[in-house]
Each structure stands twice: as structure tokens, then as C-alpha cells.
Design a protein around this motif. Structure first.
Motif, PDB file in Angstrom:
ATOM      1  N   CYS A 132      -8.094  25.062 -32.091  1.00  0.00           N
ATOM      2  CA  CYS A 132      -8.081  23.563 -31.723  1.00  0.00           C
ATOM      3  C   CYS A 132      -8.027  23.439 -30.248  1.00  0.00           C
ATOM      4  O   CYS A 132      -8.724  22.528 -29.655  1.00  0.00           O
ATOM      5  N   GLU A 133      -7.266  23.934 -29.680  1.00  0.00           N
ATOM      6  CA  GLU A 133      -7.193  24.379 -28.271  1.00  0.00           C
ATOM      7  C   GLU A 133      -8.732  24.919 -27.783  1.00  0.00           C
ATOM      8  O   GLU A 133      -9.173  24.384 -26.685  1.00  0.00           O
ATOM      9  N   ARG A 134      -8.953  25.843 -28.443  1.00  0.00           N
ATOM     10  CA  ARG A 134     -10.609  26.583 -27.793  1.00  0.00           C
ATOM     11  C   ARG A 134     -11.703  25.718 -28.169  1.00  0.00           C
ATOM     12  O   ARG A 134     -12.576  25.623 -27.534  1.00  0.00           O
ATOM     13  N   VAL A 135     -11.991  25.120 -29.623  1.00  0.00           N
ATOM     14  CA  VAL A 135     -13.080  24.569 -29.999  1.00  0.00           C
ATOM     15  C   VAL A 135     -12.676  22.826 -29.889  1.00  0.00           C
ATOM     16  O   VAL A 135     -13.704  22.098 -29.560  1.00  0.00           O
ATOM     17  N   GLY A 136     -11.840  22.784 -30.632  1.00  0.00           N
ATOM     18  CA  GLY A 136     -11.428  20.959 -30.970  1.00  0.00           C
ATOM     19  C   GLY A 136     -10.986  20.310 -30.010  1.00  0.00           C
ATOM     20  O   GLY A 136     -11.324  20.615 -28.799  1.00  0.00           O
ATOM     21  N   GLY A 137     -10.313  19.217 -30.164  1.00  0.00           N
ATOM     22  CA  GLY A 137      -9.774  18.340 -29.114  1.00  0.00           C
ATOM     23  C   GLY A 137      -8.388  18.514 -28.652  1.00  0.00           C
ATOM     24  O   GLY A 137      -7.866  17.642 -28.137  1.00  0.00           O
ATOM     25  N   ASN A 138      -8.195  19.815 -28.680  1.00  0.00           N
ATOM     26  CA  ASN A 138      -6.493  20.348 -28.451  1.00  0.00           C
ATOM     27  C   ASN A 138      -5.607  19.163 -29.311  1.00  0.00           C
ATOM     28  O   ASN A 138      -4.637  18.722 -28.212  1.00  0.00           O
ATOM     29  N   VAL A 139      -5.852  19.085 -30.373  1.00  0.00           N
ATOM     30  CA  VAL A 139      -4.894  18.125 -31.120  1.00  0.00           C
ATOM     31  C   VAL A 139      -3.570  18.629 -32.008  1.00  0.00           C
ATOM     32  O   VAL A 139      -2.582  18.163 -31.398  1.00  0.00           O
ATOM     33  N   SER A 141      -0.760  21.562 -32.329  1.00  0.00           N
ATOM     34  CA  SER A 141       0.158  22.398 -31.715  1.00  0.00           C
ATOM     35  C   SER A 141       1.410  22.713 -32.552  1.00  0.00           C
ATOM     36  O   SER A 141       1.608  21.918 -33.514  1.00  0.00           O
ATOM     37  N   LEU A 142       2.210  23.783 -31.986  1.00  0.00           N
ATOM     38  CA  LEU A 142       3.357  23.758 -32.617  1.00  0.00           C
ATOM     39  C   LEU A 142       4.353  23.193 -32.009  1.00  0.00           C
ATOM     40  O   LEU A 142       4.637  23.220 -30.790  1.00  0.00           O
ATOM     41  N   SER A 143       5.225  22.737 -32.717  1.00  0.00           N
ATOM     42  CA  SER A 143       6.303  21.662 -32.236  1.00  0.00           C
ATOM     43  C   SER A 143       7.346  22.156 -32.894  1.00  0.00           C
ATOM     44  O   SER A 143       7.667  22.480 -34.195  1.00  0.00           O
ATOM     45  N   GLY A 144       8.553  21.782 -32.055  1.00  0.00           N
ATOM     46  CA  GLY A 144      10.001  22.231 -32.896  1.00  0.00           C
ATOM     47  C   GLY A 144      10.493  23.564 -32.238  1.00  0.00           C
ATOM     48  O   GLY A 144       9.627  24.413 -31.608  1.00  0.00           O
ATOM     49  N   ARG A 145      11.523  23.990 -32.830  1.00  0.00           N
ATOM     50  CA  ARG A 145      12.246  25.245 -32.519  1.00  0.00           C
ATOM     51  C   ARG A 145      12.594  26.000 -33.738  1.00  0.00           C
ATOM     52  O   ARG A 145      13.175  25.311 -34.879  1.00  0.00           O
ATOM     53  N   GLY A 146      12.772  27.279 -33.627  1.00  0.00           N
ATOM     54  CA  GLY A 146      13.550  28.325 -34.729  1.00  0.00           C
ATOM     55  C   GLY A 146      12.882  27.930 -35.983  1.00  0.00           C
ATOM     56  O   GLY A 146      11.621  27.804 -36.112  1.00  0.00           O
ATOM     57  N   VAL A 147      13.720  28.025 -36.978  1.00  0.00           N
ATOM     58  CA  VAL A 147      13.212  27.651 -38.355  1.00  0.00           C
ATOM     59  C   VAL A 147      12.395  26.430 -38.729  1.00  0.00           C
ATOM     60  O   VAL A 147      11.804  26.129 -39.651  1.00  0.00           O
ATOM     61  N   GLU A 148      12.709  25.373 -37.653  1.00  0.00           N
ATOM     62  CA  GLU A 148      12.222  24.216 -37.813  1.00  0.00           C
ATOM     63  C   GLU A 148      10.826  23.895 -37.314  1.00  0.00           C
ATOM     64  O   GLU A 148      10.272  22.790 -37.129  1.00  0.00           O
ATOM     65  N   ILE A 149      10.366  24.984 -36.678  1.00  0.00           N
ATOM     66  CA  ILE A 149       8.989  24.888 -36.018  1.00  0.00           C
ATOM     67  C   ILE A 149       8.085  24.704 -36.943  1.00  0.00           C
ATOM     68  O   ILE A 149       7.940  25.047 -38.205  1.00  0.00           O
ATOM     69  N   THR A 150       6.965  23.703 -36.377  1.00  0.00           N
ATOM     70  CA  THR A 150       5.911  23.368 -37.614  1.00  0.00           C
ATOM     71  C   THR A 150       4.665  22.923 -36.842  1.00  0.00           C
ATOM     72  O   THR A 150       4.678  22.707 -35.532  1.00  0.00           O
ATOM     73  N   VAL A 151       3.668  22.650 -37.443  1.00  0.00           N
ATOM     74  CA  VAL A 151       2.275  22.205 -36.818  1.00  0.00           C
ATOM     75  C   VAL A 151       2.146  20.919 -36.901  1.00  0.00           C
ATOM     76  O   VAL A 151       2.491  20.302 -38.086  1.00  0.00           O
ATOM     77  N   ASP A 152       1.876  20.089 -35.734  1.00  0.00           N
ATOM     78  CA  ASP A 152       1.766  18.729 -35.730  1.00  0.00           C
ATOM     79  C   ASP A 152       0.940  18.183 -34.606  1.00  0.00           C
ATOM     80  O   ASP A 152       0.685  18.906 -33.875  1.00  0.00           O
ATOM     81  N   THR A 153       0.682  16.782 -34.737  1.00  0.00           N
ATOM     82  CA  THR A 153       0.041  16.128 -33.469  1.00  0.00           C
ATOM     83  C   THR A 153       1.084  15.963 -32.480  1.00  0.00           C
ATOM     84  O   THR A 153       2.383  16.053 -32.804  1.00  0.00           O
ATOM     85  N   PHE A 154       0.606  15.213 -31.338  1.00  0.00           N
ATOM     86  CA  PHE A 154       1.751  14.693 -30.373  1.00  0.00           C
ATOM     87  C   PHE A 154       2.680  13.536 -30.976  1.00  0.00           C
ATOM     88  O   PHE A 154       1.844  12.600 -31.527  1.00  0.00           O
ATOM     89  N   MET A 155       3.819  13.715 -30.845  1.00  0.00           N
ATOM     90  CA  MET A 155       4.919  12.884 -31.394  1.00  0.00           C
ATOM     91  C   MET A 155       4.544  12.429 -33.043  1.00  0.00           C
ATOM     92  O   MET A 155       5.030  11.589 -33.410  1.00  0.00           O
ATOM     93  N   GLY A 156       3.858  13.232 -33.684  1.00  0.00           N
ATOM     94  CA  GLY A 156       3.461  13.183 -35.242  1.00  0.00           C
ATOM     95  C   GLY A 156       2.549  12.021 -35.347  1.00  0.00           C
ATOM     96  O   GLY A 156       2.690  11.561 -36.654  1.00  0.00           O
ATOM     97  N   ARG A 157       1.950  11.452 -34.545  1.00  0.00           N
ATOM     98  CA  ARG A 157       1.087  10.120 -34.633  1.00  0.00           C
ATOM     99  C   ARG A 157      -0.442  10.761 -35.054  1.00  0.00           C
ATOM    100  O   ARG A 157      -0.942  11.642 -34.795  1.00  0.00           O
ATOM    101  N   LEU A 158      -1.020   9.795 -35.524  1.00  0.00           N
ATOM    102  CA  LEU A 158      -2.500  10.193 -35.689  1.00  0.00           C
ATOM    103  C   LEU A 158      -3.194  10.190 -34.421  1.00  0.00           C
ATOM    104  O   LEU A 158      -3.119   9.368 -33.232  1.00  0.00           O
ATOM    105  N   SER A 159      -4.180  11.296 -34.467  1.00  0.00           N
ATOM    106  CA  SER A 159      -4.663  11.416 -32.935  1.00  0.00           C
ATOM    107  C   SER A 159      -6.123  10.977 -32.889  1.00  0.00           C
ATOM    108  O   SER A 159      -6.727  11.075 -33.674  1.00  0.00           O
ATOM    109  N   PRO A 160      -6.030  10.101 -31.585  1.00  0.00           N
ATOM    110  CA  PRO A 160      -7.332   9.803 -31.488  1.00  0.00           C
ATOM    111  C   PRO A 160      -8.571  10.613 -30.741  1.00  0.00           C
ATOM    112  O   PRO A 160      -9.595  10.423 -30.729  1.00  0.00           O
TER     113      PRO A 160
END
Length: 267
Positions: A132-139, A141-160
Motif C-alpha cells: 500500500c505504501e509502494r503502490v497504493g495510497g499509503n492507507v 499500516s501496522l498499528s499497536g504494540r506487542g501481541v495487540e499489533i494489527t493492520v488498520d487505517t489511521f485512527m481506524g477510520r474509513l480512509s479517503p
């Protein structure tokens, strides 16, 4: 530079990673988080190998370890197989239904039910965020820490900013990302959660929705293909091929009736 891999001397250039050298010489090293063209991350640990350098032997991830001098590498030893087996069993608890992990488990004799299922639906390989960073809109990313790390958008909101390219869904090894085209919109769902919604273009010829409304010049530049002309965005690929075939027919086969050609295409 002398590189010995699994008892055989192989050709390698300084700066090449171990997995690149292995694939160039027909040696298979399993990977889950590595795709050529993206920056390696060494997140899944399945590609770990034994490296002997300067009379010191250690375990390294082959996808992101560059070779700079003489080295001896073992890619498939009992120690490595045991480590890969453990990694596969741990990852399988996060994605119990993954076909890719099941195939690897069969290969290494791993028990996919060894650990209690903690169905996260994701193995945190990071491929979606990197593409997504390389080709898409950089929408994404990996968020969180440790075992709670997850894939999400900024603030978990729909990305424009999502361009709806679908690269994240195509590259995900466990099919945790889906693309749905419904009612004139493309929805991107990460582990069942909607992260983006992009309007679709409508073909001016046949009327179907066929692609997201985005700036294709920006996409081509991000992909390093700025010299490639942008395709016609007013018609769908099917109509575009049909129109091209019609023009070729008119130019080179004028003796044939266009109506007969169209009837043959529709039949």
C-alpha cells in the motif's frame, strides 16, 4: 566472494540477500512475508537459515540478510525444520483456516491444532502495508504494540486516500483482505472491517461499473511506470478490447462487413 549453500558453491553478488541467491540457484527457502519488489521485513521468521561467517554460526532471516563476504549457509537442517515447525504452529493458531499454512504444516510435519485457536485472521506479515505504501495510497499500516499489533487505517477510520487498486488483497497470503464491488462502490474489507469505500466508474459504452474513480497518472508514477500512457478510463476493458478489434478490422479487413463481425463477437 565464495558462498557455499547446502554443500555446493553458488554464484552470488555482494549485497544480494540469501533468499535471492537461493532462488537464483534453484534452492527453495519458504517465505510468508517476502515478495520480490518490496522491501524485505523478516517478520514471519519462516525463512530463517543457518549462516557461518567469520567462523561464527548463527540463525538469520534470509529475506533481509545481505551477503558481503565468504559464507556457508544451510537452508534445511533438523534445527531449522524444528524452528519452522514451531513458527507454522504459532501462526496457524492466528489463522486456523489458512490454506498456505496448512500446506507448510504438511511439509514440515507441524500440528496446526497444537496451540489454542486465537483467530486473529492475520499473521502480521506486513505485506499489505508495504504494498500500500509502494503502490497504493499509503492507507494501511501496522498499528499497536506487542501481541495487540494489527493492520488498520489511521485512527481506524474509513480512509479517503485509498485508490481501490486491490494490491493488498492480491498480496495477502492468508486472504484476510477482500474487495467487494457493490452498488457503484468498491469496498475494501480487512478482516471483515470496512476500511475504504471508493466510487466506481461507469462504462460509457455498456453501462457497467468497472474501476475506481482515481488519478491513474499518480498510480503509474508510484509504480515507476510514468512513461506508460494511461488507458482509456471512460470504457471498461471488455469494451476497450472490442473497440480496438473494430478499429483493426476497419483498417486491415475492410472487405468484411463490420456488422457480421459484431454478430460473431456477440454469439
Amino acid at each position: 566472494m565464495k558462498i557455499i549453500m547446502d554443500g555446493k558453491e553458488v554464484m552470488a553478488e555482494p549485497g544480494q540477500t540469501i533468499v535471492e541467491v537461493a532462488r537464483r540457484n534453484g534452492i527453495d527457502i519458504p517465505t510468508l512475508c517476502h515478495v520480490p519488489g518490496l522491501e524485505p521485513a523478516g517478520m514471519c521468521r519462516v525463512c530463517t537459515v543457518e549462516l557461518t561467517e567469520h567462523r561464527r554460526t548463527r540463525l538469520v532471516t534470509s529475506c533481509n540478510y545481505p551477503l558481503r563476504g565468504d559464507a556457508e549457509i544451510h537452508t534445511d537442517t533438523p534445527r531449522l525444520r524444528q524452528g519452522r515447525k514451531m513458527a507454522i504452529e504459532l501462526l496457524s493458531s492466528r489463522c486456523p483456516g489458512s490454506t498456505v499454512l496448512k500446506d507448510l504444516a504438511d511439509r514440515y510435519g507441524a500440528d496446526v491444532n497444537r496451540f489454542p485457536a486465537d483467530d486473529k485472521g492475520c499473521i502480521m506479515c506486513g505485506l499489505c502495508a508495504r504494498v500500500c505504501e509502494r503502490v497504493g495510497g499509503n492507507v494501511l499500516s501496522l498499528s499497536g504494540r506487542g501481541v495487540e499489533i494489527t493492520v488498520d487505517t489511521f485512527m481506524g477510520r474509513l480512509s479517503p486516500d485509498c485508490i481501490g487498486c486491490g494490491a493488498c488483497a492480491q498480496i495477502c497470503p492468508v486472504n484476510a483482505i477482500r474487495i467487494e464491488d457493490i452498488d457503484g462502490f468498491r469496498r475494501v474489507l480487512v478482516k471483515g472491517k470496512e476500511t475504504s469505500r471508493i466510487p466506481l466508474r461507469r462504462c460509457t459504452s455498456c453501462g457497467i461499473y468497472f474501476g475506481p474513480v482515481i488519478d491513474l497518472n499518480l498510480v503509474m508514477n508510484r509504480a515507476g511506470e510514468s512513461g506508460v500512457p494511461v488507458p482509456n478510463v471512460s470504457v471498461c476493458p471488455s469494451c476497450s478490447r472490442r473497440n480496438l478489434a473494430r478499429r483493426l478490422l476497419e483498417r486491415h479487413f475492410e472487405q468484411y462487413e463490420i456488422a457480421a463481425f459484431e454478430a460473431a463477437v456477440e454469439s
